[in-house]
Design a protein around this motif. Structure first.
Motif, PDB file in Angstrom:
ATOM      1  N   HIS A 205       0.818  -1.220   0.000  1.00  0.00           N
ATOM      2  CA  HIS A 205       0.000   0.000   0.000  1.00  0.00           C
ATOM      3  C   HIS A 205       0.849   1.266   0.000  1.00  0.00           C
ATOM      4  O   HIS A 205       0.421   2.296  -0.529  1.00  0.00           O
ATOM      5  N   LYS A 206       2.050   1.191   0.566  1.00  0.00           N
ATOM      6  CA  LYS A 206       2.908   2.379   0.575  1.00  0.00           C
ATOM      7  C   LYS A 206       3.225   2.835  -0.845  1.00  0.00           C
ATOM      8  O   LYS A 206       3.390   4.030  -1.104  1.00  0.00           O
ATOM      9  N   VAL A 207       3.295   1.896  -1.789  1.00  0.00           N
ATOM     10  CA  VAL A 207       3.546   2.238  -3.192  1.00  0.00           C
ATOM     11  C   VAL A 207       2.446   3.156  -3.712  1.00  0.00           C
ATOM     12  O   VAL A 207       2.703   4.107  -4.454  1.00  0.00           O
ATOM     13  N   ASN A 219      -2.289  -0.273  -6.958  1.00  0.00           N
ATOM     14  CA  ASN A 219      -2.510  -0.865  -5.637  1.00  0.00           C
ATOM     15  C   ASN A 219      -3.697  -0.235  -4.911  1.00  0.00           C
ATOM     16  O   ASN A 219      -3.569   0.307  -3.810  1.00  0.00           O
ATOM     17  N   TYR A 220      -4.862  -0.320  -5.549  1.00  0.00           N
ATOM     18  CA  TYR A 220      -6.075   0.288  -5.002  1.00  0.00           C
ATOM     19  C   TYR A 220      -6.732  -0.554  -3.916  1.00  0.00           C
ATOM     20  O   TYR A 220      -7.679  -0.106  -3.271  1.00  0.00           O
ATOM     21  N   GLY A 221      -6.258  -1.776  -3.727  1.00  0.00           N
ATOM     22  CA  GLY A 221      -6.928  -2.711  -2.829  1.00  0.00           C
ATOM     23  C   GLY A 221      -7.082  -2.204  -1.417  1.00  0.00           C
ATOM     24  O   GLY A 221      -6.301  -1.379  -0.933  1.00  0.00           O
ATOM     25  N   ASN A 222      -8.093  -2.753  -0.736  1.00  0.00           N
ATOM     26  CA  ASN A 222      -8.381  -2.368   0.638  1.00  0.00           C
ATOM     27  C   ASN A 222      -7.993  -3.479   1.606  1.00  0.00           C
ATOM     28  O   ASN A 222      -7.083  -3.327   2.400  1.00  0.00           O
ATOM     29  N   LYS A 235       1.534  -2.809  -8.591  1.00  0.00           N
ATOM     30  CA  LYS A 235       2.894  -2.341  -8.864  1.00  0.00           C
ATOM     31  C   LYS A 235       3.755  -2.490  -7.614  1.00  0.00           C
ATOM     32  O   LYS A 235       3.252  -2.491  -6.485  1.00  0.00           O
ATOM     33  N   THR A 236       5.056  -2.605  -7.856  1.00  0.00           N
ATOM     34  CA  THR A 236       6.011  -2.658  -6.747  1.00  0.00           C
ATOM     35  C   THR A 236       7.005  -1.516  -6.894  1.00  0.00           C
ATOM     36  O   THR A 236       7.248  -1.005  -7.989  1.00  0.00           O
ATOM     37  N   LEU A 237       7.565  -1.120  -5.774  1.00  0.00           N
ATOM     38  CA  LEU A 237       8.586  -0.076  -5.739  1.00  0.00           C
ATOM     39  C   LEU A 237       9.377  -0.271  -4.454  1.00  0.00           C
ATOM     40  O   LEU A 237       8.792  -0.484  -3.381  1.00  0.00           O
ATOM     41  N   ALA A 238      10.689  -0.227  -4.562  1.00  0.00           N
ATOM     42  CA  ALA A 238      11.526  -0.382  -3.369  1.00  0.00           C
ATOM     43  C   ALA A 238      11.167   0.695  -2.353  1.00  0.00           C
ATOM     44  O   ALA A 238      10.998   1.870  -2.710  1.00  0.00           O
ATOM     45  N   LYS A 239      11.034   0.305  -1.095  1.00  0.00           N
ATOM     46  CA  LYS A 239      10.594   1.272  -0.090  1.00  0.00           C
ATOM     47  C   LYS A 239      11.588   2.420   0.086  1.00  0.00           C
ATOM     48  O   LYS A 239      11.208   3.517   0.495  1.00  0.00           O
TER      49      LYS A 239
END
Length: 275
Positions: A205-207, A219-222, A235-239
């Motif tokens: 969710h931080k993405v 990443n719209y999920g709840n 999608k992914t993204l390094a924190k």
């Protein structure tokens, strides 16, 4: 399962409030002990704004609750909605399907529409202006957005044909899930990745709160992560690369003053620049 249904059929408002308060408290303590990011900010001042907006959400939902109750009762009496048309099945499976559908229509779909519709985005934007995401950010919603989300929830209950006990169960799980995935906590990478195959994990969710497109529109999920994976919005993204906020509203004086936050939907908006 019958005990769960019995409890959520008559769950007192005080119990629902207690769950919300306990969730914030627990995740607040955990993120203080194991923070993902070490923010330099006034945590209490930040929390006061987000908790005020949480309170307005509670008030909106409380005032409109009779609409939701009447809608759920109508679907049962008139045998209307997806759940009412399904063949007989084990209660646990019926419940799981209902929760997934409520998550799809009442959470994922409305979230996506808010991002894609200019008018609705104006209200949802307040949630994304938070540059210090923590557990109190979970319900940082403009009162106007709370009304919009309630309308979609009611529509979801109508389409799904969900009994009220299932709505209360979903809302309870939703409160805990959003507090968890917004919390400023650092989970082991393997654990977070494993969780993200089933539920919306903190890193996932931080993405969504990264300040530029296309990550903001992902990443719209709840609760459940299946919808993002199924519909190609995952999608992914390094924190280490994540920067919170939204590129059109990165000024602290706009993001951390309640009066300015409440007026953002009615201001002239800049176009997002993207990545």
């Amino acid at each position: 399962m019958n005990e769960i249904i019995s409890y959520f059929s008559t769950i007192p408002s005080s119990h629902r409030s207690l769950i919300l308060v306990c969730g914030i408290t627990i995740f607040w303590l955990i993120e203080n002990a194991f923070p993902l990011f070490k923010f330099e900010y006034n945590k209490w001042q930040h929390a006061s704004i987000n908790l005020f907006l949480t309170f307005t959400t509670i008030i909106v939902n409380f005032c409109l609750a009779f609409i939701l109750l009447k809608t759920a009762d109508w679907t049962i009496v008139n045998h209307f909605g997806v759940l009412q048309w399904l063949p007989e099945m084990p209660l646990w499976l019926y419940t799981l399907i209902g929760l997934l559908l409520l998550d799809l229509i009442g959470a994922y779909l409305v979230h996506l529409i808010q991002h894609k519709t200019k008018f609705l985005w104006r209200f949802h934007l307040i949630h994304h202006t938070d540059t210090w995401i923590d557990t109190t950010s979970a319900n940082r919603h403009h009162p106007g957005e709370s009304v919009i989300r309630f309308a979609f929830t009611t529509l979801g209950v109508l389409i799904i044909g969900s009994p009220m006990w299932m709505v209360f169960l979903y809302q309870t799980l939703s409160v805990i899930a959003t507090q968890f995935n917004h919390a400023n906590i650092s989970l082991p990478k393997k654990l977070d990745t494993f969780l993200s195959f089933f539920i919306v994990s903190p890193d996932m969710h931080k993405v969504h709160h990264h300040y530029v497109l296309p990550y903001t529109d992902s990443n719209y999920g709840n609760i459940f992560s299946v919808w993002d994976r199924l519909f190609g919005t995952y999608k992914t993204l390094a924190k280490e690369e994540i920067i919170y906020g939204v590129d059109t509203h990165m000024k602290d004086e706009e993001n951390n003053q309640l009066k300015k936050l409440l007026t953002i939907p009615f201001q002239k908006h800049l176009k997002a620049k993207g990545n």
